[in-house]
Design a protein around this motif. Structure first.
Motif, PDB file in Angstrom:
ATOM      1  N   GLY A 148       0.745  -1.078  -0.147  1.00 21.85           N
ATOM      2  CA  GLY A 148       0.214  -0.098   0.002  1.00 21.85           C
ATOM      3  C   GLY A 148       0.654   1.132  -0.125  1.00 21.85           C
ATOM      4  N   LYS A 149       0.196   2.352  -0.211  1.00 21.45           N
ATOM      5  CA  LYS A 149       0.620   3.605  -0.280  1.00 21.45           C
ATOM      6  C   LYS A 149      -0.201   4.478   1.033  1.00 21.45           C
ATOM      7  CE  LYS A 149       2.824   3.446  -4.844  1.00 21.45           C
ATOM      8  NZ  LYS A 149       2.751   4.243  -6.021  1.00 21.45           N
ATOM      9  N   PRO A 150       0.506   4.829   1.958  1.00 25.56           N
ATOM     10  CA  PRO A 150       1.859   4.475   2.402  1.00 25.56           C
ATOM     11  C   PRO A 150       1.960   2.883   2.902  1.00 25.56           C
ATOM     12  CG  PRO A 150       0.754   5.640   4.059  1.00 25.56           C
ATOM     13  CD  PRO A 150       0.057   5.828   2.846  1.00 25.56           C
ATOM     14  N   GLU A 151       2.880   2.311   2.969  1.00 24.62           N
ATOM     15  CA  GLU A 151       3.239   1.222   3.181  1.00 24.62           C
ATOM     16  C   GLU A 151       3.180   0.824   4.864  1.00 24.62           C
ATOM     17  OE1 GLU A 151       6.810  -0.200   1.283  1.00 24.62           O
ATOM     18  OE2 GLU A 151       8.042   0.776   2.938  1.00 24.62           O
ATOM     19  N   LEU A 152       2.555  -0.210   5.098  1.00 23.32           N
ATOM     20  CA  LEU A 152       2.408  -0.670   6.615  1.00 23.32           C
ATOM     21  C   LEU A 152       3.398  -1.961   6.659  1.00 23.32           C
ATOM     22  CD1 LEU A 152      -1.124   0.208   7.230  1.00 23.32           C
ATOM     23  CD2 LEU A 152       0.686   1.748   7.762  1.00 23.32           C
ATOM     24  N   THR A 153       3.974  -2.203   7.947  1.00 25.99           N
ATOM     25  CA  THR A 153       4.687  -3.424   8.201  1.00 25.99           C
ATOM     26  C   THR A 153       4.204  -3.983   9.618  1.00 25.99           C
ATOM     27  OG1 THR A 153       6.324  -1.909   9.658  1.00 25.99           O
ATOM     28  CG2 THR A 153       6.675  -2.319   7.262  1.00 25.99           C
ATOM     29  N   GLY A 154       4.627  -5.268   9.745  1.00 24.20           N
ATOM     30  CA  GLY A 154       4.480  -6.219  10.831  1.00 24.20           C
ATOM     31  C   GLY A 154       5.703  -6.897  11.078  1.00 24.20           C
ATOM     32  N   THR A 155       6.128  -7.052  12.380  1.00 25.29           N
ATOM     33  CA  THR A 155       7.153  -8.097  12.624  1.00 25.29           C
ATOM     34  C   THR A 155       6.731  -9.268  13.628  1.00 25.29           C
ATOM     35  OG1 THR A 155       7.513  -6.352  14.518  1.00 25.29           O
ATOM     36  CG2 THR A 155       8.657  -6.061  12.348  1.00 25.29           C
ATOM     37  N   VAL A 156       7.635 -10.113  13.796  1.00 18.80           N
ATOM     38  CA  VAL A 156       7.644 -11.149  14.901  1.00 18.80           C
ATOM     39  C   VAL A 156       9.242 -11.520  15.110  1.00 18.80           C
ATOM     40  CG1 VAL A 156       7.846 -13.096  12.783  1.00 18.80           C
ATOM     41  CG2 VAL A 156       6.737 -13.149  15.115  1.00 18.80           C
ATOM     42  N   GLN A 157       9.240 -11.734  16.541  1.00 18.05           N
ATOM     43  CA  GLN A 157      10.657 -12.136  16.953  1.00 18.05           C
ATOM     44  C   GLN A 157      10.869 -13.623  16.701  1.00 18.05           C
ATOM     45  OE1 GLN A 157      13.175 -10.360  18.197  1.00 18.05           O
ATOM     46  NE2 GLN A 157      12.213  -8.170  18.065  1.00 18.05           N
ATOM     47  N   LEU A 158      12.090 -13.977  16.113  1.00 15.78           N
ATOM     48  CA  LEU A 158      12.381 -15.329  16.075  1.00 15.78           C
ATOM     49  C   LEU A 158      13.354 -15.557  17.127  1.00 15.78           C
ATOM     50  CD1 LEU A 158      12.484 -15.543  12.059  1.00 15.78           C
ATOM     51  CD2 LEU A 158      10.549 -16.020  13.721  1.00 15.78           C
ATOM     52  N   LEU A 159      13.139 -16.612  17.930  1.00 11.02           N
ATOM     53  CA  LEU A 159      13.890 -17.273  19.054  1.00 11.02           C
ATOM     54  C   LEU A 159      14.451 -18.512  18.564  1.00 11.02           C
ATOM     55  CD1 LEU A 159      15.751 -16.936  21.621  1.00 11.02           C
ATOM     56  CD2 LEU A 159      13.371 -17.732  22.790  1.00 11.02           C
ATOM     57  N   ILE A 160      15.604 -18.703  18.227  1.00 11.14           N
ATOM     58  CA  ILE A 160      15.958 -20.008  17.737  1.00 11.14           C
ATOM     59  C   ILE A 160      17.093 -20.446  18.903  1.00 11.14           C
ATOM     60  CG2 ILE A 160      17.679 -21.255  15.830  1.00 11.14           C
ATOM     61  CD1 ILE A 160      16.666 -18.885  13.887  1.00 11.14           C
ATOM     62  N   THR A 161      16.577 -21.760  19.140  1.00 13.06           N
ATOM     63  CA  THR A 161      17.294 -22.613  20.582  1.00 13.06           C
ATOM     64  C   THR A 161      18.050 -23.719  19.405  1.00 13.06           C
ATOM     65  OG1 THR A 161      15.750 -21.732  21.902  1.00 13.06           O
ATOM     66  CG2 THR A 161      17.190 -23.855  22.389  1.00 13.06           C
ATOM     67  N   VAL A 162      19.292 -23.704  19.793  1.00  9.27           N
ATOM     68  CA  VAL A 162      20.085 -24.732  18.979  1.00  9.27           C
ATOM     69  C   VAL A 162      20.351 -25.936  19.916  1.00  9.27           C
ATOM     70  CG1 VAL A 162      22.522 -25.249  18.289  1.00  9.27           C
ATOM     71  CG2 VAL A 162      21.560 -22.858  17.878  1.00  9.27           C
ATOM     72  N   LEU A 163      19.862 -27.077  19.639  1.00  4.65           N
ATOM     73  CA  LEU A 163      19.929 -28.282  20.222  1.00  4.65           C
ATOM     74  C   LEU A 163      21.038 -29.388  19.719  1.00  4.65           C
ATOM     75  CD1 LEU A 163      15.937 -28.849  20.182  1.00  4.65           C
ATOM     76  CD2 LEU A 163      17.566 -27.634  21.826  1.00  4.65           C
ATOM     77  N   ASP A 164      21.291 -30.338  20.624  1.00 11.57           N
ATOM     78  CA  ASP A 164      22.202 -31.149  20.528  1.00 11.57           C
ATOM     79  C   ASP A 164      21.518 -32.496  20.022  1.00 11.57           C
ATOM     80  OD1 ASP A 164      24.360 -30.339  23.155  1.00 11.57           O
ATOM     81  OD2 ASP A 164      24.479 -30.069  20.784  1.00 11.57           O
ATOM     82  N   ALA A 165      22.069 -33.365  19.538  1.00  8.40           N
ATOM     83  CA  ALA A 165      21.811 -35.062  19.298  1.00  8.40           C
ATOM     84  C   ALA A 165      20.738 -35.042  18.088  1.00  8.40           C
ATOM     85  CB  ALA A 165      20.765 -35.302  20.534  1.00  8.40           C
ATOM     86  N   ASN A 166      19.753 -35.627  18.126  1.00 11.30           N
ATOM     87  CA  ASN A 166      19.043 -36.474  16.846  1.00 11.30           C
ATOM     88  C   ASN A 166      19.487 -35.895  15.525  1.00 11.30           C
ATOM     89  OD1 ASN A 166      16.793 -37.876  16.473  1.00 11.30           O
ATOM     90  ND2 ASN A 166      15.378 -36.811  17.427  1.00 11.30           N
ATOM     91  N   ASP A 167      19.900 -36.723  14.702  1.00 10.96           N
ATOM     92  CA  ASP A 167      20.431 -36.626  13.316  1.00 10.96           C
ATOM     93  C   ASP A 167      19.424 -36.228  12.034  1.00 10.96           C
ATOM     94  OD1 ASP A 167      23.011 -38.938  14.241  1.00 10.96           O
ATOM     95  OD2 ASP A 167      22.913 -36.947  14.623  1.00 10.96           O
ATOM     96  N   ASN A 168      18.066 -37.098  12.688  1.00 12.67           N
ATOM     97  CA  ASN A 168      17.108 -36.939  11.238  1.00 12.67           C
ATOM     98  C   ASN A 168      15.817 -36.512  11.876  1.00 12.67           C
ATOM     99  OD1 ASN A 168      18.615 -38.403   9.146  1.00 12.67           O
ATOM    100  ND2 ASN A 168      18.988 -39.762  10.533  1.00 12.67           N
ATOM    101  N   ALA A 169      15.230 -35.537  11.198  1.00 15.58           N
ATOM    102  CA  ALA A 169      13.857 -35.208  11.531  1.00 15.58           C
ATOM    103  C   ALA A 169      12.936 -36.061  10.694  1.00 15.58           C
ATOM    104  CB  ALA A 169      13.595 -33.704  11.225  1.00 15.58           C
ATOM    105  N   PRO A 170      11.432 -36.204  11.120  1.00 17.44           N
ATOM    106  CA  PRO A 170      10.629 -36.923  10.289  1.00 17.44           C
ATOM    107  C   PRO A 170      10.420 -36.138   9.011  1.00 17.44           C
ATOM    108  CG  PRO A 170       9.972 -36.698  12.569  1.00 17.44           C
ATOM    109  CD  PRO A 170      11.089 -35.708  12.431  1.00 17.44           C
ATOM    110  N   VAL A 171      10.032 -37.134   7.865  1.00 14.21           N
ATOM    111  CA  VAL A 171       9.642 -36.369   6.717  1.00 14.21           C
ATOM    112  C   VAL A 171       8.508 -36.699   6.324  1.00 14.21           C
ATOM    113  CG1 VAL A 171      10.327 -36.097   4.217  1.00 14.21           C
ATOM    114  CG2 VAL A 171      12.248 -36.056   6.398  1.00 14.21           C
ATOM    115  N   PHE A 172       7.541 -35.871   5.811  1.00 11.08           N
ATOM    116  CA  PHE A 172       6.247 -36.347   5.076  1.00 11.08           C
ATOM    117  C   PHE A 172       6.381 -36.653   3.871  1.00 11.08           C
ATOM    118  CE2 PHE A 172       4.882 -33.953   8.898  1.00 11.08           C
ATOM    119  CZ  PHE A 172       3.520 -34.462   9.252  1.00 11.08           C
TER     120      PHE A 172
END
Length: 766
Positions: free
Chosen positions: A212-236
């Motif tokens: 739009g004019k004027p343009e409007l914005t929205g935000t979201v905070q991404l909190l990434i926690t780094v884990l150990d272990a598990n080598d493979n994630a499930p796949v659909f």
């Protein structure tokens, strides 16, 4: 769109006003159309004069939009009456308009106006949450993709076209799907291996900007926690599953069975299915996923009219110490079912309708709505029963009920119509609406008498004011148009102002007029002929005798030498009545002392004659009393006295010679009178018998009417079949009609209403 009701469908033109919602306060952040915002000069565009708006009852109606728009009747300008929110009005529909019905009366015109509401960029992009938590093992391979929930924008078009930016970092980049991959979720792509010991947590900012004019914005905070272990994630099997689901399916219906696999072993390979944490509560109220089998079933109402599709985010998580998750999207397309019947709305405009209205007159407006989609929402309307009306389609699902033939209130005063709306579903659904059309009366029927002529018989000597007869006129119209002179059902009573005399007037003939109160008034006439019947109100009248000293006294000289049967004298009398009332008989009263008289009198001739030869013992002075009596009931009488002098034959000859000249002529005339009276009474009797038979036949074929005077039911009284022996030949027939000089013997008025001033319309002159 401007189209008066009943206009040619091929001549429609679209009248559109566009409201562009703009920011009225810089920097306020709230975009709205305020009260009083100018929309358009609607009166000028419709070709209406400003001076006519109030007089013609100019008004604007909107079925479901309340009072968002209003018209200034002084300048004909359409303006915003209350704040318009396009998103609240139309949601995410690509087209948004307010449909108005502009109605003016005198004459009736209906215009359809659509006001298109244009979108403005008044809604910023919104993420499902202000913070998104991600758990990623440090062993994930480069280019691994992690789906994110994108932002939503309540606007449409360019105002809802979103672009995403990720805050600068060295580990992740943003994967934004193209237009052809809109069902593919937004995602993070791993660009550098993670090291939990170096960076156990990462804080990123995801920003969405609309077009739009004027343009409007929205935000979201991404909190990434780094884990150990598990080598493979499930796949659909697939990242996107598409399913078509009919609406209104029962609870427990299987939507889809998902399948995900994990290459790990043990707990690291055991999978639990669940909805993503950012799935809306509406999804959770309608669907359930089995955590073990991955089956998604229905648990709530699936309504196409509420939502045409449901997008379900599903994740499969293993049971490892540091669980890994795989994601997919299930897109459920709801298939419409014909579960909504049409809805009819009837607006009465011109009721009641005059019975002389012309074909094409608009009576009511009818609108129909069906909440279904496609053929299920395609509605057709029909009208029952077969009446002089028809439905005319004016605009989309708008119809006008118009007159299609001639009306007659006296035949049908109210039409009960049924409008049926039927959709195109299979099986189809329908709805009905009843419309009662009342027909207003016009004065198109004149008062009508049951007969063109009435014949009435009334006795003479009626008391003044006696009611003679009643005639009735009926008017098929209603109210004022049927109020005939002085009552709804005209009943004119004829009253005599003075006693009627059969001997003076035998037949009275006149007309009675009936006129209704319509504009213009209608009227009709009826002829009334009144026969005055004779009553025995005249006693016999004695005529002056030949040689007598006065009326009722006769002097006669008789020779003693006459034998039996010799006519001594004759008593003459007449009766002014007719028929039996004028038929006279004669009786000789018994002599004083009881002596047997040598004379007798003829019963109908009045001739006094000897019954035997006179004797010397008979008194020389005989005093005879003759009673003259008519045949009426009760009979009326008169008496005549006859003095008979008995003399010797010489003296009798002298007395007889003096009276001979006048006596012979009178005797001959009296004989002729009797002959004529017999002929006259036979003719009169035959005529009266024929009249009675004819009148009786008419009374049997016509409705009973009132007549005669006095209490009780009127009784037909006719003259006697026998005429007067003495007077009928001398009477003249007298008939009164409207052509002679006026004489106020009768008056006609209605006793059921207060008597007003006498006029020529309700008084009959004789």
């Amino acid at each position: 769109m401007v189209c008066p009701s009943g206009c040619d469908r091929g001549g429609r033109h679209l009248l559109q006003f566009i409201i562009i919602l703009a920011a009225w306060e810089a920097g306020s952040g709230q975009l709205e159309a305020k009260h009083g915002t100018f929309v358009g000069r609607i009166a000028q565009d419709l070709g209406l004069e400003l001076a006519e708006l109030v007089q013609r009852l100019f008004r604007v109606a909107s079925k479901d939009r309340g009072d968002l728009l209003e018209v200034n009747l002084q300048n004909g300008i359409l303006f915003v009456n209350s704040r318009i929110d396009r998103e609240q009005l139309c949601g995410r529909s690509a087209e948004c308009s307010i449909h108005l019905e502009v109605i003016v009366d005198r004459p009736l015109q209906v215009f359809h106006v659509e006001v298109e509401v244009k979108d403005m960029n008044d809604n910023p992009p919104v993420f499902p949450a202000t913070q998104k938590n991600l758990f990623i093992t440090e062993s994930r391979l480069l280019d691994s993709r992690f789906p994110l929930e994108g932002a939503s924008d309540a606007d449409i078009g360019e105002n809802a076209l979103l672009t995403y930016r990720l805050s600068p970092n060295e580990y992740f980049s943003l994967d934004v799907p193209t237009k052809d991959e809109q069902v593919k979720p937004l995602g993070l792509v791993l660009r550098k291996p993670l090291d939990r010991e170096e960076a156990p947590e990462l804080h990123l900012l995801l920003m969405a900007t609309d077009g739009g004019k004027p343009e409007l914005t929205g935000t979201v905070q991404l909190l990434i926690t780094v884990l150990d272990a598990n080598d493979n994630a499930p796949v659909f099997d697939r990242t996107l599953y598409k399913v078509k689901l009919p609406e209104n399916v029962p609870n427990g219906t299987l939507v889809i069975k998902l399948n995900a696999s994990d290459s790990d072993e043990g707990l690291n390979g055991d999978i639990i299915y669940s909805f993503s944490s950012d799935v809306s509560p509406d999804i959770k109220s309608k669907f359930h996923i089995d955590p073990i089998s991955g089956e998604i079933t229905v648990i709530g109402l699936i309504d196409f009219e509420e939502s045409k599709a449901h997008k379900i985010r599903v994740e499969a998580t293993d049971k490892g110490f540091q669980p890994l998750a795989g994601h997919c999207t299930v897109l459920v397309e709801v298939v419409d079912a014909n579960d909504n019947a049409p809805q009819l709305t009837v607006t009465s405009l011109s009721l009641p309708i005059s019975e002389n209205a012309q074909p094409g007159t608009v009576i009511t407006l009818i609108s129909v709505v069906d909440l279904d989609f496609g053929a299920n929402a395609r509605v057709t309307c029909s009208l029952t029963p077969q009446v002089p009306f028809k439905l005319v389609s004016t605009f989309k699902n708008y119809y006008s009920l118009v007159l299609d033939g001639a009306l007659d209130r006296e035949t049908v005063s109210v039409y009960d119509l049924v409008v049926t709306a039927r959709d195109g579903g299979s099986p189809s659904l329908w709805a009905t609406a009843s419309v009662s059309v009342e027909v207003a009366d016009v004065n198109d029927n004149a008062p009508a008498f049951a007969q063109p002529e009435y014949t009435v018989f009334v006795k003479e000597n009626n008391p003044p004011g006696c009611h003679i007869f009643t005639v009735s006129a009926r008017d098929a119209d209603a109210q004022e148009n049927a109020r005939v002179s002085y009552s709804l059902e005209l009943r004119v009573g004829v009253y005599a102002l003075q006693p009627l005399d059969h001997e003076e007037l035998e037949l009275l003939r006149f007309q009675v007029s009936a006129r209704d109160a319509g504009v213009p008034p209608l009227g009709s006439n009826v002829t009334l002929q009144v026969f005055v019947l004779d009553e025995n109100d005249n006693a016999p009248a004695l005529l002056a005798p030949r040689g007598g000293s006065g009326v009722g006294l006769v002097n006669e000289v008789v020779s003693r030498s006459v034998g039996a049967g010799h006519v001594v004298a004759k008593v003459r009398a007449v009766d002014a009545d007719s028929g039996y009332n004028a038929w006279l008989s004669y009786e000789l009263q018994q002599a004083v002392g009881g002596a047997r008289s040598p004379f007798r009198v003829g019963l109908y001739t009045g001739e006094i004659s000897t019954t035997r030869a006179l004797e010397e013992a008979d008194s020389s002075r005989q005093h005879l009393v003759v009673l003259v009596k008519d045949h009426g009931e009760p009979a009326l009488t008169a008496t005549a006295t006859v003095l008979v002098s008995l003399v010797e034959s010489g003296h009798a000859a002298k007395a007889s010679s003096r009276a001979f000249e006048g006596g012979v002529a009178q005797e001959a005339a009296l004989v002729d009178v009797n002959v004529y009276l017999i002929i006259a009474i036979c003719a009169v009797s035959s005529l009266l018998v024929l009249t009675l038979l004819l009148y009786t036949a008419l009374r049997c074929s016509a409705p009973p009417s009132e007549g005669a005077c006095g209490p009780g039911k009127p009784r037909l009284v006719c003259s006697s079949a026998v005429g007067s022996w003495s007077h009928s030949q001398q009477r003249r027939q007298r008939v009164c009609s409207g052509e002679g000089p006026p004489k106020t013997d009768l008056i006609a008025f209605s006793p059921s209403l207060p008597q007003g001033p006498t006029s020529a319309d309700n008084v009959s002159h004789n």
